[in-house]
Design an enzyme around this catalytic site. Structure first.
Site, mmCIF file in Angstrom:
data_model
loop_
_atom_site.group_PDB
_atom_site.id
_atom_site.type_symbol
_atom_site.label_atom_id
_atom_site.label_comp_id
_atom_site.label_asym_id
_atom_site.label_seq_id
_atom_site.Cartn_x
_atom_site.Cartn_y
_atom_site.Cartn_z
ATOM 1 C CB SER A 49 -0.880 0.012 1.253
ATOM 2 O OG SER A 49 -0.058 0.145 2.404
ATOM 3 C CG ASP A 81 -3.890 -2.983 -1.586
ATOM 4 O OD1 ASP A 81 -4.840 -3.053 -2.385
ATOM 5 O OD2 ASP A 81 -3.979 -3.298 -0.377
ATOM 6 C CG ASP A 103 -9.639 3.112 -4.104
ATOM 7 O OD1 ASP A 103 -10.709 3.490 -4.627
ATOM 8 O OD2 ASP A 103 -9.565 2.756 -2.915
ATOM 9 C CG HIS A 207 -9.946 -4.892 -2.140
ATOM 10 N ND1 HIS A 207 -8.933 -3.990 -1.936
ATOM 11 C CD2 HIS A 207 -9.916 -5.195 -3.458
ATOM 12 C CE1 HIS A 207 -8.313 -3.751 -3.086
ATOM 13 N NE2 HIS A 207 -8.895 -4.469 -4.025
ATOM 14 C CB ILE A 230 -4.880 -12.080 2.855
ATOM 15 C CG1 ILE A 230 -5.940 -13.029 2.283
ATOM 16 C CG2 ILE A 230 -4.595 -12.390 4.331
ATOM 17 C CD1 ILE A 230 -7.232 -13.127 3.070
#
Ligand SMILES: [Zn+2]
Length: 285
Positions: A49, A81, A103, A207, A230
């Site tokens: 991330s 991510d 995103d 997700h 995960i």
């Protein structure tokens, strides 16, 4: 072997299983995933991330993952991510990530399409795969907080239009899972996954899959989920093992002794997931 996200997910789609996408923050987590994937001959996605990149530094993340991909003989993708920032996404592409997520799900459909399309154009021009999100997945992931009231399920018809217009390689959908630790048992809308899978040609992503019962995850895979994220369950294994060790050995100061059982427990957790997802033995040469 480092491959693109698209290559990994297309193989999963053709063979009817899901690939585990495990969040990485440090060397021990990466080694645990590598051990599990290598032992079970499973293709795997290592994802970082923006928060993980900030914590470890992008050079360490890419360096560790590239070394792992050379040492362990299974297909691996390095994925960003929840990329929410244009510059962050570009930095990942430049540093050798083989897949990125944009995103823009907090925006309205039209703006989500516009932002996603821009990333797809740039990423595809250098052979990097793109995952996008439609609908709002609840819970907290790093800096992204979506309350239960704000969370909205993905609409199948909107998903069809979104994928067609943006050209993304995979789509994260909101079907009842949430980021973080569940209070009760999550209700996953399996029928909605099937409906979306019928009209969307690209692999679907789930997700917030930590803490979701295994029979539900198996149904989700049957319904068309091809990537399962995960993070929380790995954190819990890490923290649980460290706590137990430190409580039993309060005088121990050697980081190697403290972290070794944590690494072993994380590897067990990842192995368990890989078997549930059906990706064990699916590594190809
Ligand atoms: Zn997520």
């Amino acid at each position: 072997m480092l491959v693109t996200g698209k290559q990994i997910l297309e193989h999963a789609d053709q063979n009817g299983y899901a690939v585990g996408a495990f969040n990485v923050n440090n060397m021990e987590i990466i080694q645990a995933i590598a051990e599990a994937a290598g032992d079970l001959k499973a293709p795997v996605i290592l994802q970082a991330s923006q928060g993980a990149i900030k914590y470890a530094g992008i050079e360490y993340i890419t360096g560790l993952v590239k070394t792992t991909a050379e040492l362990v003989d299974v297909p691996m993708a390095l994925h960003l991510d929840h990329g929410t920032d244009f510059d962050e996404i570009m930095k990942c592409i430049r540093n050798g990530f083989t897949s990125v997520m944009i995103d823009a799900s907090k925006h309205e459909l039209e703006e989500n399409i516009r932002l996603t399309k821009e990333i797809v154009r740039i990423a595809h021009s250098v052979g990097v795969s793109v995952e996008a999100e439609l609908g709002k997945i609840g819970g907290t992931e790093d800096h992204i907080v979506v309350s239960e009231a704000e969370a909205t399920y993905t609409d199948p018809e909107e998903a069809r239009i979104f994928v067609e217009e943006t050209g993304v390689d995979s789509l994260a959908i909101a079907v009842g899972t949430a980021h973080g630790v569940y209070k009760g048992e999550p209700k996953v809308d399996i029928e909605r996954i099937k409906e979306i899978d019928r009209v969307v040609p690209v692999p679907l992503v789930l997700h917030g899959s930590s803490g979701v019962p295994y029979d539900t995850l198996e149904s989700a895979v049957k319904a068309g989920i091809r990537k399962i994220n995960i993070d929380t369950d790995i954190r819990a294994s890490f923290a649980g093992a460290v706590k137990e060790f430190v409580e039993a050995n309060p005088g121990e100061i050697d980081p190697r002794k403290i972290l070794k059982p944590a690494r072993a427990r994380m590897a067990d957790t990842v192995k368990e997931k890989i078997k549930v997802f059906g990706s064990d033995g699916k590594a190809w040469k």
